[in-house]
Scaffold this active site. Structure first.
Site, PDB file in Angstrom:
ATOM      1  N   SER A  86       8.836 -41.153   2.640  1.00  0.00           N
ATOM      2  CA  SER A  86       9.818 -41.107   3.717  1.00  0.00           C
ATOM      3  C   SER A  86      11.170 -40.574   3.235  1.00  0.00           C
ATOM      4  CB  SER A  86       9.951 -42.505   4.325  1.00  0.00           C
ATOM      5  OG  SER A  86      10.714 -42.490   5.497  1.00  0.00           O
ATOM      6  N   ASP A 144      14.200 -37.279   8.442  1.00  0.00           N
ATOM      7  CA  ASP A 144      14.012 -37.650   7.042  1.00  0.00           C
ATOM      8  C   ASP A 144      12.767 -36.937   6.512  1.00  0.00           C
ATOM      9  OD1 ASP A 144      12.183 -39.121   8.482  1.00  0.00           O
ATOM     10  OD2 ASP A 144      12.408 -40.943   7.309  1.00  0.00           O
ATOM     11  N   ASP A 146       9.783 -39.403  10.503  1.00  0.00           N
ATOM     12  CA  ASP A 146       9.593 -40.498  11.448  1.00  0.00           C
ATOM     13  C   ASP A 146      10.929 -41.042  11.943  1.00  0.00           C
ATOM     14  OD1 ASP A 146      10.418 -41.890   9.199  1.00  0.00           O
ATOM     15  OD2 ASP A 146       8.776 -43.337   9.223  1.00  0.00           O
TER      16      ASP A 146
END
Length: 448
Positions: free
Chosen positions: A104, A241, A245
């Site tokens: 992430s 990012d 998400d």
């Protein structure tokens, strides 16, 4: 021993904590556990696997696919795509499970693996625990034609973009938008989706090389986006990012529009359209009081959960709600997806601008931010926080002082000997003053 799975899969330093061996073993164990709980319904299972552009994702995805195929699972390799795209494709392909290799917003050196069950839903804690318990066990390996096959899912990106456009309520013709894709997983699909929706798109941070993901770009580094929006005179900008998400925004003047403001804008639109189920937004305890008050005056209830998108999602499912998210820009729209989706969030926000003819600045003004002061009090015995009457008395006194014009939140770090003190108030000086007093009490009463 600490639990291997965290709040969002297994994550750590790639090739040290997250190794090829671990990825392979986790994939085998996941296949076995999901088979035993009936996820495969006795048929030959299919999995969708994707990754973000990190260099380590190349060998980790290969190991994941090898583990699944060795367990008799046919694998469809979707390549580099956002996490929500993999979740969507698991459902769209009627696959039995999915796996995403990403860390992430973390630095490039990290990586992680998360699994999705049928329909693209995150695994329950009980299933993750079962997978962890099965690591390294002896098992009967399939041979001959019973081994899984690996094939590319070459049109996965197009399928995902088509889905995004199919749920967009209003086209974006006439809008000038800057996208910052963090040299990450949305570097191709986000610009494609916005362009096909009619926007004039400028893109930065869209040259992933396996090393530069999240490096000075994306939702955790908004300065380049702010400068680009102002320089070209765009209507607004959006930043994602590494695995896309999350989404944060910047208005035409370069002012940041955070996740609370985005959720407020979307919640008001959904209530207006009659699709905000229960007239409720699910957010975390860190969401700004200004958002809660603004939505309350519009007849929208804000249900608050612990910090973490999995808690938001759990509460949404339990209550049958359609919108939830975090201040960080992780927004979940359960009518259109099973997890947070930055590209979808950005499209919906842009659609609202186009639909109303109002600027993002005007839309975001629906709420005002109460100043928030957050202090991490380190090296304290957090286990004594809940039982400490002196701290509790100090919190009650602070809450009485603030009344309805602010709030206090003390919470324990999940990984460190830290208590986080957050104070919100109409006046930033008052917030700092009260936070300082509470920090002193926590230090004095909970010192190690």
């Amino acid at each position: 021993m600490a639990r291997l799975f965290g709040t969002d899969g297994v994550r750590g330093l790639a090739n040290k904590d997250i190794t090829a061996e671990l990825a392979l073993d986790l994939s085998v164990a996941a296949a076995h556990v999901l088979a035993e709980v009936g996820e495969f319904n006795g048929h030959r299972p299919v999995a969708v696997v994707g990754r973000d552009p990190r260099a380590s994702g190349e060998f980790l995805a290969a190991a994941t696919m090898a583990g699944l195929a060795s367990a008799g699972v046919d694998v469809r390799d979707a390549g580099v795509l956002p996490t929500p795209a993999i979740a969507y494709l698991v459902g769209e392909q009627r696959a039995d499970l999915g796996a995403m290799l990403s860390a992430s917003h973390n630095p490039m050196a990290d990586n992680g693996i998360k699994f999705f069950a049928r329909g693209g839903h995150k695994l329950a804690d009980s299933l993750e625990d079962a997978i962890e318990q099965r690591l390294g066990e002896q098992w009967q390996r399939p041979t001959g034609p019973d081994v899984g096959r690996i094939s590319p899912l070459a049109d996965g990106a197009d399928r995902y973009v088509a889905h995004l456009l199919s749920v967009l309520p209003h086209r974006l013709d006439g809008l000038r938008v800057v996208l910052d894709t963090a040299h990450g997983a949305a570097s191709v699909v986000a610009p494609q989706a916005f362009a096909e929706a009619g926007a004039e798109v400028t893109v930065i941070g869209n040259e992933p090389d396996g090393i530069n993901i999240n490096d000075g770009f994306g939702s955790t580094h908004l300065d380049r986006l702010q400068a680009a929006v102002v320089e070209i005179g765009a209507d607004f900008g959006l930043a994602f990012d590494g695995d896309a998400d999350r989404c944060l925004a910047v208005d035409g003047a370069g002012t940041i529009v955070d996740g609370d403001q985005i959720m407020a804008i979307l919640a008001l639109r959904m209530k207006e359209q009659g699709v905000l189920r229960g007239d409720t937004l699910v957010a975390t305890v860190m969401s700004n009081l200004g958002m809660i008050q603004a939505l309350g005056s519009a007849g929208i209830k804000v249900l608050q959960t612990a910090v973490g998108d999995r808690y938001v999602l759990e509460s949404m499912k339990n209550g049958g709600y359609s919108l939830g998210g975090e201040q960080s820009g992780h927004v979940v729209m359960l009518d259109h997806g099973t997890t947070g989706d930055g590209t979808l969030t950005g499209l919906m926000l842009a659609s609202r601008v186009a639909e109303t003819g109002r600027t993002l600045t005007e839309l975001a003004a629906v709420m005002r931010h109460f100043p928030q002061v957050l202090v991490n009090v380190k090296d304290v015995d957090k286990s004594r926080l809940d039982a400490c009457t002196v701290v509790a008395d100090a919190v009650r006194a602070a809450e009485a002082e603030l009344g309805e014009t602010g709030r206090v939140l003390l919470r324990k770090s999940g990984t460190e000997p830290v208590v986080r003190v957050m104070v919100e108030a109409e006046d930033v000086d008052q917030a700092h003053l009260i936070a300082g007093r509470l920090v002193d009490v926590v230090k004095a009463e909970l010192a190690l």
